[in-house]
Structure formats: structure tokens, C-alpha cells
Design an enzyme around this catalytic site. Structure first.
Site, mmCIF file in Angstrom:
data_model
loop_
_atom_site.group_PDB
_atom_site.id
_atom_site.type_symbol
_atom_site.label_atom_id
_atom_site.label_comp_id
_atom_site.label_asym_id
_atom_site.label_seq_id
_atom_site.Cartn_x
_atom_site.Cartn_y
_atom_site.Cartn_z
ATOM 1 N N LEU A 10 0.824 -1.209 0.000
ATOM 2 C CA LEU A 10 0.000 0.000 0.000
ATOM 3 C C LEU A 10 0.859 1.260 0.000
ATOM 4 O O LEU A 10 0.463 2.286 -0.537
ATOM 5 C CB LEU A 10 -0.914 -0.002 1.231
ATOM 6 C CG LEU A 10 -1.812 1.215 1.431
ATOM 7 C CD1 LEU A 10 -2.857 1.292 0.322
ATOM 8 C CD2 LEU A 10 -2.480 1.176 2.790
ATOM 9 N N LYS A 78 -14.218 3.686 15.846
ATOM 10 C CA LYS A 78 -14.426 3.209 17.214
ATOM 11 C C LYS A 78 -13.827 4.228 18.178
ATOM 12 O O LYS A 78 -13.004 5.052 17.777
ATOM 13 C CB LYS A 78 -13.784 1.837 17.401
ATOM 14 C CG LYS A 78 -12.284 1.821 17.075
ATOM 15 C CD LYS A 78 -11.732 0.418 17.001
ATOM 16 C CE LYS A 78 -10.253 0.458 16.636
ATOM 17 N NZ LYS A 78 -9.699 -0.880 16.508
ATOM 18 N N ASP A 119 -9.423 -5.370 13.529
ATOM 19 C CA ASP A 119 -10.811 -4.996 13.830
ATOM 20 C C ASP A 119 -11.816 -6.117 13.575
ATOM 21 O O ASP A 119 -12.969 -6.023 13.974
ATOM 22 C CB ASP A 119 -11.210 -3.749 13.042
ATOM 23 C CG ASP A 119 -10.606 -2.490 13.630
ATOM 24 O OD1 ASP A 119 -10.252 -2.499 14.831
ATOM 25 O OD2 ASP A 119 -10.502 -1.492 12.897
#
Length: 146
Positions: A10, A78, A119
Site C-alpha cells: 500500500l 471506534k 478490527d
């Protein structure tokens, strides 16, 4: 929307030069594990702490940072680093991200499998949310898989 998944890094230079990046974070700006830790080392955590109030109790929004010409959408999904996001907070954060980068006239996004590592969201469900949020746009979305 053009959506593709590719093996690779990435943070490769061709990605950094041509795409807006995004990843999931908590509102406590911990950025201490997974790919968020790498973003922190790039200066994203410092930018977040300087530009935004820490420890917001809200979730479901995007905070943009720019470091060395790299725009990063920090998807706050979150409250605390040890919590888990929901598909709804991820959707809200992606919608916030979409609106902000439309304003910047940007439409190329690169991301990891957001919400699916530490997650624990299911990639199939996350892909559906991405499709719902960006499906009617002219965005190019590239998912890099290590």
C-alpha cells in the site's frame, strides 16, 4: 466506481504519488498496531494530535491529514483502540471521507482491507459497504493486499 484488489505494498511510491490513502483508527488516536502504526511513523499521528482534539468520544467520521504531500483519510470507526468497529460506523466514516475528498476534487483511493485485520470485520461485508458508499461515483478504489 472502479474497484480492484491487488497484491502489493500500500505504501509503494507509485501508490503514494497517485492515490489518497485511508485506514481505520480509534478516536483516542492510539495508532499503535497494525497498519495504523506505520501511518503513525509517517507522521499521521502527530498531524492528528496537532490538528484535531484528542479523545473525541464520537465515531463514524473521517479526519484528513496530509504529510509530505500524502493525503490520508483516517476513518474513525471506534472510540478506543481496543474496541471493535461496526459496519455502520465504518459506513459513516467512509461517507464522511467521500464527501471530503469530493470537495478536494480527488477520486483515487488506495486502502488495505479496512476493518478486517485487528478490527475483525468480514471482508465480504466491508466490500459491500464500500460498494454502497462509492458505487454511484467515478472513484477508483484500489485495495492492496500483502
Amino acid at each position: 466506481m472502479i474497484f480492484s484488489e491487488q497484491q502489493g505494498d500500500l505504501l509503494a511510491s507509485d501508490i503514494l504519488e497517485n492515490y489518497v490513502l485511508c485506514h481505520c483508527i480509534s478516536s483516542d488516536f492510539a495508532l499503535g498496531a497494525g497498519i495504523a502504526k506505520i501511518f503513525a511513523q509517517m507522521g499521521v499521528k502527530k498531524q492528528l494530535c496537532e490538528k484535531y482534539k484528542r479523545e473525541w468520544s464520537e465515531k463514524g467520521y473521517c479526519l484528513l491529514t496530509e504529510t509530505n504531500g500524502i493525503v490520508v483519510g483516517n476513518l474513525v470507526t471506534k472510540e478506543r483502540y481496543f474496541h471493535k468497529p461496526t459496519l455502520e460506523t465504518l459506513r459513516q466514516a467512509l461517507e464522511s471521507f467521500r464527501e471530503q475528498i469530493i470537495e478536494m476534487n480527488l477520486n483515487k483511493i488506495a486502502m488495505p482491507k479496512i476493518g478486517c485485520g485487528l478490527d475483525k470485520l468480514d471482508w465480504k461485508d466491508v466490500k459491500n459497504v464500500i460498494g454502497e458508499v462509492f458505487g454511484s461515483t467515478d472513484f477508483e478504489i484500489l485495495v492492496k493486499i500483502l
